[in-house]
Design a protein around this motif. Structure first.
Motif, PDB file in Angstrom:
ATOM      1  N   GLN A 184     -34.998   7.668 -26.846  1.00 46.36           N
ATOM      2  CA  GLN A 184     -34.490   8.623 -25.856  1.00 46.36           C
ATOM      3  C   GLN A 184     -33.209   8.121 -25.189  1.00 46.36           C
ATOM      4  O   GLN A 184     -32.363   8.915 -24.769  1.00 46.36           O
ATOM      5  N   ILE A 185     -33.074   6.783 -25.070  1.00 47.30           N
ATOM      6  CA  ILE A 185     -31.940   6.204 -24.335  1.00 47.30           C
ATOM      7  C   ILE A 185     -31.452   4.945 -25.057  1.00 47.30           C
ATOM      8  O   ILE A 185     -32.259   4.181 -25.582  1.00 47.30           O
ATOM      9  N   ALA A 186     -30.129   4.728 -25.028  1.00 48.23           N
ATOM     10  CA  ALA A 186     -29.592   3.413 -25.419  1.00 48.23           C
ATOM     11  C   ALA A 186     -28.722   2.952 -24.267  1.00 48.23           C
ATOM     12  O   ALA A 186     -27.913   3.743 -23.749  1.00 48.23           O
ATOM     13  N   THR A 187     -28.911   1.716 -23.831  1.00 43.10           N
ATOM     14  CA  THR A 187     -28.012   1.194 -22.803  1.00 43.10           C
ATOM     15  C   THR A 187     -27.013   0.266 -23.478  1.00 43.10           C
ATOM     16  O   THR A 187     -27.397  -0.670 -24.191  1.00 43.10           O
ATOM     17  N   ILE A 188     -25.731   0.582 -23.272  1.00 46.96           N
ATOM     18  CA  ILE A 188     -24.691   0.001 -24.118  1.00 46.96           C
ATOM     19  C   ILE A 188     -23.635  -0.698 -23.253  1.00 46.96           C
ATOM     20  O   ILE A 188     -23.127  -0.103 -22.299  1.00 46.96           O
ATOM     21  N   PRO A 189     -23.271  -1.935 -23.603  1.00 50.81           N
ATOM     22  CA  PRO A 189     -22.185  -2.585 -22.865  1.00 50.81           C
ATOM     23  C   PRO A 189     -20.871  -1.818 -23.083  1.00 50.81           C
ATOM     24  O   PRO A 189     -20.672  -1.190 -24.126  1.00 50.81           O
ATOM     25  N   TYR A 190     -19.978  -1.918 -22.093  1.00 52.39           N
ATOM     26  CA  TYR A 190     -18.713  -1.162 -22.125  1.00 52.39           C
ATOM     27  C   TYR A 190     -17.931  -1.371 -23.420  1.00 52.39           C
ATOM     28  O   TYR A 190     -17.463  -0.415 -24.031  1.00 52.39           O
ATOM     29  N   LYS A 191     -17.798  -2.619 -23.830  1.00 50.34           N
ATOM     30  CA  LYS A 191     -16.982  -2.932 -25.017  1.00 50.34           C
ATOM     31  C   LYS A 191     -17.498  -2.214 -26.257  1.00 50.34           C
ATOM     32  O   LYS A 191     -16.731  -1.753 -27.103  1.00 50.34           O
ATOM     33  N   ILE A 192     -18.812  -2.110 -26.356  1.00 52.46           N
ATOM     34  CA  ILE A 192     -19.402  -1.449 -27.530  1.00 52.46           C
ATOM     35  C   ILE A 192     -19.233   0.067 -27.418  1.00 52.46           C
ATOM     36  O   ILE A 192     -18.951   0.741 -28.406  1.00 52.46           O
ATOM     37  N   MET A 193     -19.350   0.593 -26.181  1.00 49.62           N
ATOM     38  CA  MET A 193     -19.091   2.034 -25.987  1.00 49.62           C
ATOM     39  C   MET A 193     -17.700   2.379 -26.481  1.00 49.62           C
ATOM     40  O   MET A 193     -17.493   3.376 -27.166  1.00 49.62           O
ATOM     41  N   GLU A 194     -16.753   1.527 -26.139  1.00 43.43           N
ATOM     42  CA  GLU A 194     -15.362   1.743 -26.536  1.00 43.43           C
ATOM     43  C   GLU A 194     -15.250   1.764 -28.067  1.00 43.43           C
ATOM     44  O   GLU A 194     -14.588   2.617 -28.644  1.00 43.43           O
ATOM     45  N   GLN A 195     -15.956   0.822 -28.708  1.00 40.49           N
ATOM     46  CA  GLN A 195     -15.901   0.741 -30.186  1.00 40.49           C
ATOM     47  C   GLN A 195     -16.453   1.998 -30.850  1.00 40.49           C
ATOM     48  O   GLN A 195     -16.068   2.352 -31.951  1.00 40.49           O
ATOM     49  N   LEU A 196     -17.390   2.689 -30.147  1.00 41.50           N
ATOM     50  CA  LEU A 196     -18.044   3.844 -30.771  1.00 41.50           C
ATOM     51  C   LEU A 196     -17.066   4.977 -31.068  1.00 41.50           C
ATOM     52  O   LEU A 196     -17.317   5.808 -31.927  1.00 41.50           O
ATOM     53  N   PHE A 197     -15.967   5.028 -30.331  1.00 39.05           N
ATOM     54  CA  PHE A 197     -14.986   6.093 -30.551  1.00 39.05           C
ATOM     55  C   PHE A 197     -14.255   5.914 -31.884  1.00 39.05           C
ATOM     56  O   PHE A 197     -13.681   6.856 -32.403  1.00 39.05           O
ATOM     57  N   HIS A 198     -14.258   4.685 -32.377  1.00 36.04           N
ATOM     58  CA  HIS A 198     -13.385   4.367 -33.508  1.00 36.04           C
ATOM     59  C   HIS A 198     -14.072   4.407 -34.856  1.00 36.04           C
ATOM     60  O   HIS A 198     -15.258   4.104 -34.984  1.00 36.04           O
ATOM     61  N   HIS A 199     -13.285   4.811 -35.843  1.00 34.53           N
ATOM     62  CA  HIS A 199     -13.662   4.692 -37.246  1.00 34.53           C
ATOM     63  C   HIS A 199     -12.328   4.505 -37.959  1.00 34.53           C
ATOM     64  O   HIS A 199     -11.350   5.188 -37.606  1.00 34.53           O
ATOM     65  N   PRO A 200     -12.232   3.599 -38.936  1.00 34.63           N
ATOM     66  CA  PRO A 200     -10.921   3.379 -39.575  1.00 34.63           C
ATOM     67  C   PRO A 200     -10.314   4.678 -40.087  1.00 34.63           C
ATOM     68  O   PRO A 200      -9.104   4.897 -39.973  1.00 34.63           O
ATOM     69  N   LEU A 201     -11.156   5.595 -40.605  1.00 41.44           N
ATOM     70  CA  LEU A 201     -10.611   6.844 -41.160  1.00 41.44           C
ATOM     71  C   LEU A 201     -10.125   7.789 -40.055  1.00 41.44           C
ATOM     72  O   LEU A 201      -9.199   8.576 -40.273  1.00 41.44           O
ATOM     73  N   THR A 202     -10.751   7.706 -38.881  1.00 36.73           N
ATOM     74  CA  THR A 202     -10.267   8.518 -37.749  1.00 36.73           C
ATOM     75  C   THR A 202      -8.888   8.020 -37.341  1.00 36.73           C
ATOM     76  O   THR A 202      -7.942   8.813 -37.161  1.00 36.73           O
ATOM     77  N   ASP A 203      -8.764   6.700 -37.206  1.00 31.76           N
ATOM     78  CA  ASP A 203      -7.490   6.124 -36.767  1.00 31.76           C
ATOM     79  C   ASP A 203      -6.370   6.448 -37.768  1.00 31.76           C
ATOM     80  O   ASP A 203      -5.270   6.848 -37.382  1.00 31.76           O
TER      81      ASP A 203
END
Ligand code: I22
Length: 228
Positions: A184-203
């Motif tokens: 139901q929930i994941a608690t995520i450190p900020y740095k990892i949250m930031e990484q979630l936006f990225h994918h090499p193909l998106t960039d």
């Protein structure tokens, strides 16, 4: 799945809030110690910042009388405070006593399915299942453990309807596993949250669209907002 941020840093919470993805905050004594501020002051600042989102604040006492006093005190700070207690027999006695009185508990440091069951039976609202520290041991059991715990809370009746909160997340793969398991929930450190936006193909895709636009129109575009 709800996204909580695992931090006691105000700027990080502000940023996650700005992204529009924040569903709650978890703190622990180690995270607050890094900020060089008192526990109560920082938790109250966080509560002010996030409105009515759930905020977990951890107890440190271990003796029953002291722990129940500490839990009552923390619970009085705001209705959306989740009192975090470790997975110990004494802490579960406190949960059993205060949970029916309306206190919401987050039982933390849970590493096995039977521990999750004990926390659920005592009346926990959140059960913090640690994945990173299990994965560190190399058993490869963490993902299966969360999936089993999610099934367990759905299969049986418990005093509260407990939610499985995946904690000790060390990378995007563990976020993927949390989603797959139905947590139901994941608690995520900020740095990892930031990484979630990225994918090499998106960039690469963003850059290609930009280059083609500039080529076709001769106009420049500020890519600042598209990149973190
Ligand atoms: O228990 C909760 C949330 O309820 C977390 O704040 C939890 O304490 C943290 O995720 C862990 O302590 C972080 O662990 P680690 O990544 O240092 O192994």
């Amino acid at each position: 799945m709800k996204f909580f941020i695992d931090t006691a840093n105000i700027d990080e919470i502000k940023k996650a809030k700005q992204w529009g993805i924040l569903d709650g905050v978890t703190t622990n004594p180690s995270l607050i110690a890094k900020e060089g501020i008192t526990h109560k002051t920082r938790v109250q600042e966080i509560l002010e910042l996030v409105g009515d989102l759930p905020v977990s604040a951890e107890c440190v006492e271990s003796d029953y009388d002291k722990l129940i006093g500490e839990a009552r005190d923390i619970a009085s700070w705001a209705p959306n405070v989740y009192v975090k207690v470790p997975m110990t027999p004494t802490a579960l006695e406190v949960v059993k006593e205060l949970s029916p009185q309306g206190v919401n508990f987050n039982v933390t440091l849970v590493f096995s399915l039977p521990q999750a069951l004990l926390a659920a039976k005592a009346g926990a609202s959140f059960i913090s299942f640690f994945v990173g520290r299990i994965d560190d041991m190399g058993s490869g059991e963490a993902a299966q453990n969360i999936a089993d715990a999610v099934r367990m809370v759905k299969n049986y009746d418990f005093p509260k309807d407990p939610e499985i909160l995946v904690a000790s997340i060390r990378g995007p793969l563990q976020v993927t596993e949390s989603i797959r398991s139905g947590a139901q929930i994941a608690t995520i450190p900020y740095k990892i949250m930031e990484q979630l936006f990225h994918h090499p193909l998106t960039d690469i895709g963003v850059k290609n669209f930009y280059d083609d636009y500039v080529k076709a129109t001769g106009k420049d575009v500020d890519l600042g907002a598209a990149s973190l």
